[in-house]
Every structure is written in C-alpha cells, then in structure tokens.
Scaffold this active site. Structure first.
Site, short mmCIF file in Angstrom:
data_model
loop_
_atom_site.label_atom_id
_atom_site.label_comp_id
_atom_site.label_asym_id
_atom_site.label_seq_id
_atom_site.Cartn_x
_atom_site.Cartn_y
_atom_site.Cartn_z
N CYS A 68 0.83 -1.21 0.00
CA CYS A 68 0.00 0.00 0.00
C CYS A 68 0.87 1.26 0.00
O CYS A 68 1.54 1.55 0.99
CB CYS A 68 -0.92 -0.03 1.22
SG CYS A 68 -1.79 1.50 1.55
N CYS A 71 0.09 3.78 2.76
CA CYS A 71 0.54 3.23 4.05
C CYS A 71 2.02 3.51 4.25
O CYS A 71 2.45 3.91 5.34
CB CYS A 71 0.30 1.73 4.12
SG CYS A 71 -1.42 1.23 4.02
#
Length: 143
Positions: A68, A71
């Site tokens: 991600c 993230c």
C-alpha cells in the site's frame, strides 16, 4: 476513579501500574526494565494487540499492508506522532496481510485505517492517509 492506570509494557507485555502524573518521569517496566514510554511504534500480532489493549492507556493502531503506497508514505509521520504523543498513547502497527484475524475482527476494508482504543474499546476511527496537520488535529481530538 483510580489515581493509577495500567500500562502494558510493549516489550514483555507485563502490566505495570503507573500514576498518570508519573508518566513523564520515564518509568520503566517492573519486569524487563525497559522504558514504558519510549515513543516507539511496535508491530503487533493478535496476542500482543489483545494484551496491549487490556491496559488503561490509549492504543493507536495503524492497519496497513506492505504493498500500500499511502501506508508506506504515512509511516514516517506515524512514527513522528508516536514520539510526540508517547505520554498520551501507545502506537502500534498491524500488518493486515499477516494478521488477517485482526483485520477481519475490525472489518478493515481500506488501508491505511487508524483506530484508537481506550479501555479495550474502539473510540475512534480514521480511514485513509491524512497530511500532518489534519492527522495531528484528529489525534488531539480523540486522545
């Protein structure tokens, strides 16, 4: 209301009684002697999450995954906020790819998702990466 709170050591997971006014005196764990409030971010599994969530100290959780982009981009900010707020909350990360039970338990549908737990109960949730100021403001409101 008790004048002491239970703080779970993030290293050995033992429970420690720490009066709120003593937090900023940098107490150490009675079991392993490591600092209870060092401002580090800890990666946790379900057992560690459950144990840390038993204390009377707020728990801020970052549900994330290695693939991600948002993230990964917010990780340095999360680490900085953990250090800045070390006397207010414990900051942990849950890798949703490795800890599928936790991701399922909290119905994580998008990442990153941030949750705050107080006394073992989810008190707030924020989905998506935020810039520094809005993220810090959100934490100030919920801690």
């Amino acid at each position: 209301m008790s004048d002491k709170s239970i703080v779970v050591c993030p290293y050995c997971l033992s429970k420690n009684r720490v009066a709120p006014e003593r937090r900023e005196q940098d107490p150490v764990c009675g079991q392993c002697k490591k600092a209870l409030f060092d401002g580090q971010v800890f990666s946790v599994d379900k057992a560690a999450f459950d144990r840390l969530n038993q204390g009377g100290f707020p728990l801020v959780v970052d549900f994330w995954a290695s693939w991600c982009g948002p993230c990964l981009s917010i990780a340095p900010l999360y680490t900085q906020l953990a250090s800045d707020n070390r006397y207010r909350a414990r900051f942990v990360k849950v890798n949703t790819e490795e800890q599928t039970d936790l991701a399922g338990q909290f119905a994580i549908r998008s990442i990153p998702t941030f949750m705050v737990f107080e006394n073992g109960v989810k008190s707030s949730q924020q989905a998506g990466a935020l810039p520094k100021e809005p993220f810090a403001m959100w934490l100030d409101q919920v801690l």
